[in-house]
Design an enzyme around this catalytic site. Structure first.
Site, PDB file in Angstrom:
ATOM      1  N   ASN A  44       0.840  -1.202   0.000  1.00 17.36           N
ATOM      2  CA  ASN A  44       0.000   0.000   0.000  1.00 17.36           C
ATOM      3  C   ASN A  44       0.875   1.253   0.000  1.00 17.36           C
ATOM      4  OD1 ASN A  44       0.545  -0.927   2.650  1.00 17.36           O
ATOM      5  ND2 ASN A  44      -1.124   0.264   3.514  1.00 17.36           N
ATOM      6  N   GLU A  57      -3.052  -4.746  -3.132  1.00 17.95           N
ATOM      7  CA  GLU A  57      -3.546  -5.635  -4.188  1.00 17.95           C
ATOM      8  C   GLU A  57      -3.493  -4.942  -5.550  1.00 17.95           C
ATOM      9  OE1 GLU A  57      -4.881  -4.918  -1.297  1.00 17.95           O
ATOM     10  OE2 GLU A  57      -6.189  -6.480  -0.517  1.00 17.95           O
ATOM     11  N   CYS A  88     -10.380  -4.432   0.285  1.00 15.46           N
ATOM     12  CA  CYS A  88     -11.415  -3.393   0.189  1.00 15.46           C
ATOM     13  C   CYS A  88     -12.251  -3.587  -1.082  1.00 15.46           C
ATOM     14  CB  CYS A  88     -10.778  -1.999   0.209  1.00 15.46           C
ATOM     15  SG  CYS A  88     -10.128  -1.469  -1.393  1.00 15.46           S
ATOM     16  N   CYS A  91     -10.473  -2.918  -4.479  1.00 14.67           N
ATOM     17  CA  CYS A  91      -9.575  -4.005  -4.899  1.00 14.67           C
ATOM     18  C   CYS A  91     -10.364  -5.225  -5.365  1.00 14.67           C
ATOM     19  CB  CYS A  91      -8.629  -4.379  -3.755  1.00 14.67           C
ATOM     20  SG  CYS A  91      -7.378  -3.115  -3.468  1.00 14.67           S
TER      21      CYS A  91
HETATM   22  N1  THU Z   1      -5.237  -1.638   2.484  1.00 13.30           N
HETATM   23  C1  THU Z   1      -4.646  -2.433   1.545  1.00 13.30           C
HETATM   24  O1  THU Z   1      -3.599  -2.072   0.983  1.00 13.30           O
HETATM   25  N2  THU Z   1      -5.231  -3.618   1.248  1.00 13.30           N
HETATM   26  C2  THU Z   1      -6.281  -4.161   1.917  1.00 13.30           C
HETATM   27  O2  THU Z   1      -6.675  -5.279   1.626  1.00 13.30           O
HETATM   28  C3  THU Z   1      -6.929  -3.381   2.992  1.00 13.30           C
HETATM   29  C4  THU Z   1      -6.497  -1.974   3.113  1.00 13.30           C
HETATM   30  C5  THU Z   1      -4.550  -0.408   2.889  1.00 13.30           C
HETATM   31  C6  THU Z   1      -5.149   0.894   2.472  1.00 13.30           C
HETATM   32  C7  THU Z   1      -4.576   1.831   3.529  1.00 13.30           C
HETATM   33  O3  THU Z   1      -3.278   2.235   3.146  1.00 13.30           O
HETATM   34  C8  THU Z   1      -4.451   0.979   4.757  1.00 13.30           C
HETATM   35  O4  THU Z   1      -4.489  -0.362   4.307  1.00 13.30           O
HETATM   36  C9  THU Z   1      -5.524   1.211   5.791  1.00 13.30           C
HETATM   37  O5  THU Z   1      -6.783   1.170   5.210  1.00 13.30           O
END
Ligand code: THU
Length: 133
Positions: A44, A57, A88, A91
């Site tokens: 992320n 993702e 989320c 994704c």
């Molecule tokens: N996030 C992801 O990268 N993938 C997920 O499956 C859930 C959420 C990230 C987005 C943000 O940077 C942080 O997690 C908190 O929401």
């Protein structure tokens, strides 16, 4: 292809270490295995303008698609959550578009794992076929 899920989760954990998450402090890693055996990392990448954030993702899919890959066979996602990390909605939509029947392994740092697919994660999802009359 026989999928080494333990190795894929290990790669996702490496990717997670590269997360840029100064705002949430919630690091997520992903590892996407292509049909030709390559692994694409995703993490992320947050932004001071919060909604601009890119999830692990979609980051992994962007890396693979940018390299010209169009066939993927498995994805591992890992975060420091109580149970397997839950992708989320954005994704789920991206995965449903690009690889609806992909073998997805959701995991946490404690070894909890859940096998699923984008189709299962997004029931009734709007996809390419939905545009057909
Ligand atoms: N996030 C992801 O990268 N993938 C997920 O499956 C859930 C959420 C990230 C987005 C943000 O940077 C942080 O997690 C908190 O929401």
């Amino acid at each position: 292809m026989i999928i080494d899920y333990a190795a894929l989760v290990a790669e996702a954990r490496i990717a997670r270490e590269r997360a840029y998450a100064p705002y949430s402090r919630f690091s997520v890693g992903a590892a996407l295995l292509s049909a030709d055996g390559r692994i694409f990392h995703g993490c992320n990448i947050e932004n001071a303008s919060y909604p601009v954030t890119l999830c692990a993702e979609r980051s992994a899919f962007a890396a693979a698609w940018s390299a010209g890959v169009r066939e993927v066979v498995a994805l591992a996602v890992v975060a420091d959550t109580a149970g397997p990390v839950s992708p989320c909605g954005m994704c789920r939509q991206t995965m449903f578009e690009l690889a609806p029947d992909l073998a997805v392994l959701l995991a946490n740092l404690g070894g909890h794992e859940q096998h699923t697919t984008p189709r299962e994660l997004l029931p009734g999802g709007f996809g390419p076929d939905s545009l057909l009359k």
